[in-house]
Design an enzyme around this catalytic site. Structure first.
Site, mmCIF file in Angstrom:
data_model
loop_
_atom_site.group_PDB
_atom_site.id
_atom_site.type_symbol
_atom_site.label_atom_id
_atom_site.label_comp_id
_atom_site.label_asym_id
_atom_site.label_seq_id
_atom_site.Cartn_x
_atom_site.Cartn_y
_atom_site.Cartn_z
ATOM 1 N N GLY A 22 0.801 -1.212 0.000
ATOM 2 C CA GLY A 22 0.000 0.000 0.000
ATOM 3 C C GLY A 22 0.837 1.267 0.000
ATOM 4 N N LEU A 24 0.286 3.745 -2.138
ATOM 5 C CA LEU A 24 0.589 3.577 -3.563
ATOM 6 C C LEU A 24 1.274 4.788 -4.176
ATOM 7 C CD1 LEU A 24 -2.709 1.869 -4.816
ATOM 8 C CD2 LEU A 24 -0.627 0.792 -3.922
ATOM 9 N N GLU A 26 3.621 5.885 -8.128
ATOM 10 C CA GLU A 26 3.655 5.586 -9.573
ATOM 11 C C GLU A 26 4.276 4.217 -9.878
ATOM 12 O OE1 GLU A 26 2.439 7.126 -12.240
ATOM 13 O OE2 GLU A 26 1.559 8.775 -11.081
ATOM 14 N N GLY A 27 5.175 3.765 -9.025
ATOM 15 C CA GLY A 27 5.767 2.432 -9.231
ATOM 16 C C GLY A 27 4.692 1.364 -9.162
ATOM 17 N N HIS A 28 3.858 1.440 -8.113
ATOM 18 C CA HIS A 28 2.749 0.490 -7.987
ATOM 19 C C HIS A 28 1.782 0.654 -9.174
ATOM 20 C CE1 HIS A 28 3.697 1.195 -3.535
ATOM 21 N NE2 HIS A 28 3.976 -0.069 -3.723
ATOM 22 N N LYS A 140 12.527 -3.095 -8.837
ATOM 23 C CA LYS A 140 13.083 -2.309 -7.717
ATOM 24 C C LYS A 140 13.542 -3.240 -6.612
ATOM 25 C CE LYS A 140 13.094 0.995 -4.414
ATOM 26 N NZ LYS A 140 12.198 0.574 -3.387
ATOM 27 N N SER A 177 7.611 3.793 -1.010
ATOM 28 C CA SER A 177 6.747 4.311 0.049
ATOM 29 C C SER A 177 7.601 4.870 1.186
ATOM 30 C CB SER A 177 5.845 3.197 0.588
ATOM 31 O OG SER A 177 5.140 2.594 -0.472
HETATM 32 P P1 AMP Z 1 5.784 -2.606 -1.813
HETATM 33 O O1 AMP Z 1 4.452 -1.983 -1.631
HETATM 34 O O2 AMP Z 1 6.933 -1.676 -1.539
HETATM 35 O O3 AMP Z 1 5.926 -3.937 -1.137
HETATM 36 O O4 AMP Z 1 5.929 -2.908 -3.362
HETATM 37 C C1 AMP Z 1 4.936 -3.629 -4.047
HETATM 38 C C2 AMP Z 1 5.419 -3.908 -5.439
HETATM 39 O O5 AMP Z 1 5.696 -2.687 -6.105
HETATM 40 C C3 AMP Z 1 6.725 -4.729 -5.476
HETATM 41 O O6 AMP Z 1 6.641 -5.668 -6.530
HETATM 42 C C4 AMP Z 1 7.759 -3.679 -5.744
HETATM 43 O O7 AMP Z 1 8.913 -4.180 -6.404
HETATM 44 C C5 AMP Z 1 6.998 -2.719 -6.642
HETATM 45 N N1 AMP Z 1 7.629 -1.401 -6.618
HETATM 46 C C6 AMP Z 1 7.930 -0.653 -5.525
HETATM 47 N N2 AMP Z 1 8.557 0.468 -5.878
HETATM 48 C C7 AMP Z 1 8.673 0.438 -7.234
HETATM 49 C C8 AMP Z 1 9.237 1.320 -8.221
HETATM 50 N N3 AMP Z 1 9.811 2.456 -7.882
HETATM 51 N N4 AMP Z 1 9.158 0.948 -9.505
HETATM 52 C C9 AMP Z 1 8.573 -0.225 -9.864
HETATM 53 N N5 AMP Z 1 8.027 -1.084 -8.999
HETATM 54 C C10 AMP Z 1 8.072 -0.764 -7.704
#
Ligand code: AMP
Length: 271
Positions: A22, A24, A26-28, A140, A177
């Protein structure tokens, strides 16, 4: 959630899945965009998984904003948000863990004992609950993606795993995040992570192949900043994650750096 998924699949619909913690960004959203294009239905999970945080890490402080996430998810075309509680995921008596060996020993696995056991256990549970045909992860978290691919192959899980590029701020900082924890000063100094990766790529483009001098250059660029402390900095093979002394087309430069108490990770292929 599982019942809904089984019904949808019985009706012949393909489920695309994006697991997240969560808050969220732009990566998500890039994962959700790709998910929407690759399935009939798009499921987003939001779960800050206590099992993947170590003692003294930021489980309690991890940023959470379910209302904002809900609005972004709707814009992104998410059909279902699955946001269980920790007690639902780990009820009394919970005793079964999924543990991927070897490629969890190094890098983040070495710095955060038990972290990947928490990740693989929750991701396996989420796959069982959501029953996706395809799931999307970011490069990432490079090691996490490698570990999940290993788990899916080893356990014959019937879904496709897709890895997507790192989304960055305009100035190069990889979106996370955890970036919200950074002070203005730390945020500025943290730019040296992506900057030093770019320098390493340029050194390789100019012909460098020995890992040691490339790593020294990156180390010097990061350590020039007083608020930054390198946790690890390595050139590894993209699949085995074994450290390499010579750069080749499979080489990935991976780093984890503390900016104050905030741990940031980044990586890039070198060729
Ligand atoms: P998280 O919420 O940090 O556990 O991330 C959830 C998913 O989003 C994971 O597959 C991460 O690798 C991906 N993610 C997080 N940050 C980025 C980013 N900057 N660019 C691309 N994907 C990302």
């Amino acid at each position: 959630m599982q019942q809904w998924s089984l019904q949808q699949k019985a009706a012949g619909r393909r489920i695309a899945f994006v697991p997240t913690m969560g808050f969220l960004h732009e990566g998500h959203l890039s994962l959700l965009d790709e998910g929407r294009k690759n399935g009939d239905l798009l499921v987003l999970s939001i779960f800050v998984n206590p099992a993947q945080f170590g003692v003294g890490e930021d489980y309690e402080d991890y940023p959470r904003d379910l209302a904002a996430d809900g609005a972004l998810a709707e814009q992104a075309g998410v059909d279902v948000i699955f946001a269980p509680t920790a007690a639902q995921m780990y009820p009394r008596g919970f005793a079964t863990w999924v543990d991927v060996e070897r490629i969890t020993d190094m890098l983040c696995g070495a710095s955060r004992p038990g972290h990947f056991r928490g990740v693989t256990t929750v991701v396996a549970k989420l796959f069982n609950i959501v029953q996706p045909d395809i799931a999307f992860f970011g490069n990432k978290d490079f090691q996490q993606l490698a570990v999940i691919r290993r788990m899916v192959v080893d356990q014959n899980m019937p879904l496709k795993i897709v890895g997507l590029s790192i989304v960055r701020e305009a100035d190069g900082l990889a979106l996370s995040s955890r970036n919200t924890y950074l002070t203005v000063e730390q945020r500025m100094q943290a730019l040296s992570l992506s900057h030093s990766l770019a320098v390493a790529r340029q050194l390789v483009a100019d012909g460098a192949r020995d890992a040691a001098p490339i790593l020294k250059e990156v180390r010097d660029l990061i350590e020039a900043h007083p608020e930054l402390r390198i946790d690890y900095l390595q050139i590894c093979h993209q699949f085995s994650l074994q450290e390499q002394t010579q750069v080749d087309a499979d080489s990935v430069l991976l780093l984890a750096v503390f900016a104050g108490k905030t741990r940031l990770i980044d990586n890039c292929f070198l060729i």
